[in-house]
Scaffold this motif. Structure first.
Motif, PDB file in Angstrom:
ATOM      1  N   ARG A  77       0.849  -1.194   0.000  1.00  0.00           N
ATOM      2  CA  ARG A  77       0.000   0.000   0.000  1.00  0.00           C
ATOM      3  C   ARG A  77       0.880   1.237   0.000  1.00  0.00           C
ATOM      4  NH1 ARG A  77      -2.959  -2.796   4.521  1.00  0.00           N
ATOM      5  NH2 ARG A  77      -4.945  -3.431   3.644  1.00  0.00           N
ATOM      6  N   ILE A  78       0.437   2.258  -0.694  1.00  0.00           N
ATOM      7  CA  ILE A  78       1.045   3.580  -0.562  1.00  0.00           C
ATOM      8  C   ILE A  78       0.275   4.264   0.559  1.00  0.00           C
ATOM      9  CG2 ILE A  78       1.451   5.817  -1.651  1.00  0.00           C
ATOM     10  CD1 ILE A  78       1.462   4.339  -4.366  1.00  0.00           C
ATOM     11  N   THR A  79       0.953   4.579   1.652  1.00  0.00           N
ATOM     12  CA  THR A  79       0.262   5.186   2.787  1.00  0.00           C
ATOM     13  C   THR A  79       0.422   6.698   2.834  1.00  0.00           C
ATOM     14  OG1 THR A  79       2.156   4.752   4.221  1.00  0.00           O
ATOM     15  CG2 THR A  79       0.387   3.099   4.190  1.00  0.00           C
ATOM     16  N   ARG A  81       2.055  10.120   0.202  1.00  0.00           N
ATOM     17  CA  ARG A  81       2.747  10.601  -0.989  1.00  0.00           C
ATOM     18  C   ARG A  81       3.072  12.065  -0.807  1.00  0.00           C
ATOM     19  NH1 ARG A  81      -0.099  12.028  -5.011  1.00  0.00           N
ATOM     20  NH2 ARG A  81      -2.079  11.490  -4.076  1.00  0.00           N
ATOM     21  N   LEU A  86       7.648   8.924  -0.777  1.00  0.00           N
ATOM     22  CA  LEU A  86       6.605   7.907  -0.653  1.00  0.00           C
ATOM     23  C   LEU A  86       6.787   7.181   0.668  1.00  0.00           C
ATOM     24  CD1 LEU A  86       6.482   5.952  -4.050  1.00  0.00           C
ATOM     25  CD2 LEU A  86       4.806   7.586  -3.175  1.00  0.00           C
ATOM     26  N   GLN A 131      -2.315   4.785  -5.426  1.00  0.00           N
ATOM     27  CA  GLN A 131      -2.686   4.951  -4.022  1.00  0.00           C
ATOM     28  C   GLN A 131      -4.175   4.714  -3.842  1.00  0.00           C
ATOM     29  OE1 GLN A 131      -1.699   8.723  -2.238  1.00  0.00           O
ATOM     30  NE2 GLN A 131      -1.930   7.907  -0.180  1.00  0.00           N
ATOM     31  N   ALA A 136      -5.436   3.072   0.478  1.00  0.00           N
ATOM     32  CA  ALA A 136      -4.516   3.900   1.252  1.00  0.00           C
ATOM     33  C   ALA A 136      -4.671   3.775   2.760  1.00  0.00           C
ATOM     34  CB  ALA A 136      -4.670   5.363   0.829  1.00  0.00           C
TER      35      ALA A 136
END
Length: 141
Positions: A77-79, A81, A86, A131, A136
């Motif tokens: 997961r991209i938590t 940005r 990142l 994301q 997210a």
């Protein structure tokens, strides 16, 4: 959510009969690479721009032992940005059980200039889309 599957290799098993700690990090690195491939930070991008992601901080939790021949599934997961940053969360599962997590902070670096640089607009858009798709929500831990 992005997902990577990786089987434990025999040479990754340590003297205690389970996955050695360094190989958790290796597999999490493969998951970061897979995210880079999906979001335009692939080999062609790195070669043409001289830019890449550099991990500058990592936090790993080893929750369960991983044995020989196991199939690991890593969900990414991209938590968070930012223009140049990142934060990623990796969760490793074996047979549906959470066995390890890694949270990393990575910076977008111009390797030729030796400093951070903002993501180009197209990459930033792909990261934003990823994301949303990758859920997210911040995982436990």
């Amino acid at each position: 959510m992005g997902e990577l599957r990786q089987h434990v290799r025999p040479e990754w098993i340590d003297y205690n009969g389970h996955l050695s700690e360094a190989y958790y990090v290796l597999v999490f690195g493969f998951a970061t690479d897979a995210l880079m491939e999906r979001t335009g930070l692939d080999e062609q991008y790195r070669t043409s721009t001289g830019c890449s992601l550099y991990t500058v901080e990592a936090h790993i939790r080893y929750l369960r032992e991983v044995g020989p021949d196991a199939e690991m599934v890593v969900r990414t997961r991209i938590t968070e940005r930012g223009a140049k940053k990142l934060r990623l969360s990796h969760e490793m599962f074996v047979d549906g059980t959470l066995v390890s997590t890694e949270e990393i902070t990575a910076l977008h670096v111009d390797t030729r200039a030796g400093r951070t640089t903002p993501f180009p607009e197209e990459v930033a858009l792909q990261l934003a889309r990823a994301q949303e798709v990758l859920d997210a929500s911040t995982p436990d831990g």
